[in-house]
Design a protein around this motif. Structure first.
Motif, mmCIF file in Angstrom:
data_model
loop_
_atom_site.group_PDB
_atom_site.id
_atom_site.type_symbol
_atom_site.label_atom_id
_atom_site.label_comp_id
_atom_site.label_asym_id
_atom_site.label_seq_id
_atom_site.Cartn_x
_atom_site.Cartn_y
_atom_site.Cartn_z
ATOM 1 N N UNK A 127 6.273 54.271 15.701
ATOM 2 C CA UNK A 127 6.547 54.369 17.134
ATOM 3 C C UNK A 127 5.752 55.512 17.730
ATOM 4 N N UNK A 128 5.141 55.269 18.871
ATOM 5 C CA UNK A 128 4.390 56.276 19.612
ATOM 6 C C UNK A 128 5.310 56.846 20.686
ATOM 7 N N UNK A 129 5.218 58.154 20.914
ATOM 8 C CA UNK A 129 6.045 58.765 21.956
ATOM 9 C C UNK A 129 5.779 58.056 23.284
ATOM 10 N N UNK A 130 6.831 57.687 24.009
ATOM 11 C CA UNK A 130 6.661 56.924 25.255
ATOM 12 C C UNK A 130 5.710 57.564 26.264
ATOM 13 N N UNK A 131 5.633 58.888 26.288
ATOM 14 C CA UNK A 131 4.742 59.504 27.285
ATOM 15 C C UNK A 131 3.263 59.309 26.943
ATOM 16 N N UNK A 132 2.944 58.952 25.696
ATOM 17 C CA UNK A 132 1.561 58.707 25.291
ATOM 18 C C UNK A 132 1.166 57.237 25.446
ATOM 19 N N UNK A 133 2.121 56.361 25.705
ATOM 20 C CA UNK A 133 1.855 54.922 25.766
ATOM 21 C C UNK A 133 0.850 54.547 26.863
ATOM 22 N N UNK A 134 0.960 55.055 28.104
ATOM 23 C CA UNK A 134 -0.026 54.646 29.118
ATOM 24 C C UNK A 134 -1.470 54.988 28.731
ATOM 25 N N UNK A 135 -1.691 56.177 28.205
ATOM 26 C CA UNK A 135 -3.046 56.558 27.785
ATOM 27 C C UNK A 135 -3.514 55.698 26.624
ATOM 28 N N UNK A 136 -2.632 55.479 25.658
ATOM 29 C CA UNK A 136 -2.976 54.655 24.499
ATOM 30 C C UNK A 136 -3.353 53.245 24.945
ATOM 31 N N UNK A 137 -2.525 52.635 25.773
ATOM 32 C CA UNK A 137 -2.783 51.265 26.209
ATOM 33 C C UNK A 137 -4.060 51.163 27.041
ATOM 34 N N UNK A 138 -4.335 52.142 27.887
ATOM 35 C CA UNK A 138 -5.552 52.121 28.686
ATOM 36 C C UNK A 138 -6.790 52.174 27.793
ATOM 37 N N UNK A 139 -6.772 53.041 26.800
ATOM 38 C CA UNK A 139 -7.932 53.207 25.923
ATOM 39 C C UNK A 139 -8.048 52.121 24.859
#
Length: 136
Positions: free
Chosen positions: A58-70
């Motif tokens: 599981x990735x910390x929820x606050x990192x999800x937008x950056x992860x998904x964009x990249x």
């Protein structure tokens, strides 16, 4: 079928990236490597997050937008193609193009390995996860 398409994409992108890096050398190697590891730098956005928010895939929820964009090929492909049309010299063009190839290759390898985008809670989309009891 999707997995076969990602396998073909990995082979084509790896060959193209290798050709460009061998042909131009220098900065092409460095930017190709950055393209390969760059998308995973989104994990740095999770530094300092509550340990209960991440772990066991599981990735910390606050990192999800950056992860998904990249990790969206729909972002990487247009950026890479746009570089081809910039009014810059060939010498300046090659490193940026190779960076884009590395970025696309990273995404293709991730998809081939089964790593898709993340949901809002940080889990890989489409995978079932087992809730782990809090042992705190």
């Amino acid at each position: 079928m999707r997995r076969a398409a990602w396998a073909v994409a990995v082979l084509v992108l790896a060959a193209f990236l290798g050709f460009e890096a061998l042909t131009y050398g220098g900065w092409a190697w460095a930017t190709g490597a950055l393209g390969l590891i760059g998308p995973d730098l989104a994990f740095l956005a999770a530094i300092g997050s509550d340990p209960r928010e991440s772990g066991q895939g599981r990735l910390a929820p606050r990192a999800v937008p950056a992860y998904n964009l990249l990790h969206r090929w729909q972002v990487a492909l247009p950026v890479t193609v746009a570089v081809c049309f910039l009014p810059i010299s060939h010498t300046a063009f090659v490193p940026w193009f190779v960076l884009g190839l590395g970025w696309l290759l990273h995404i293709a390898v991730d998809r081939l390995a089964g790593y898709d985008l993340r949901d809002a809670d940080g889990w890989i989309r489409g995978r079932r996860h087992v809730a782990v009891a809090d042992r705190g």
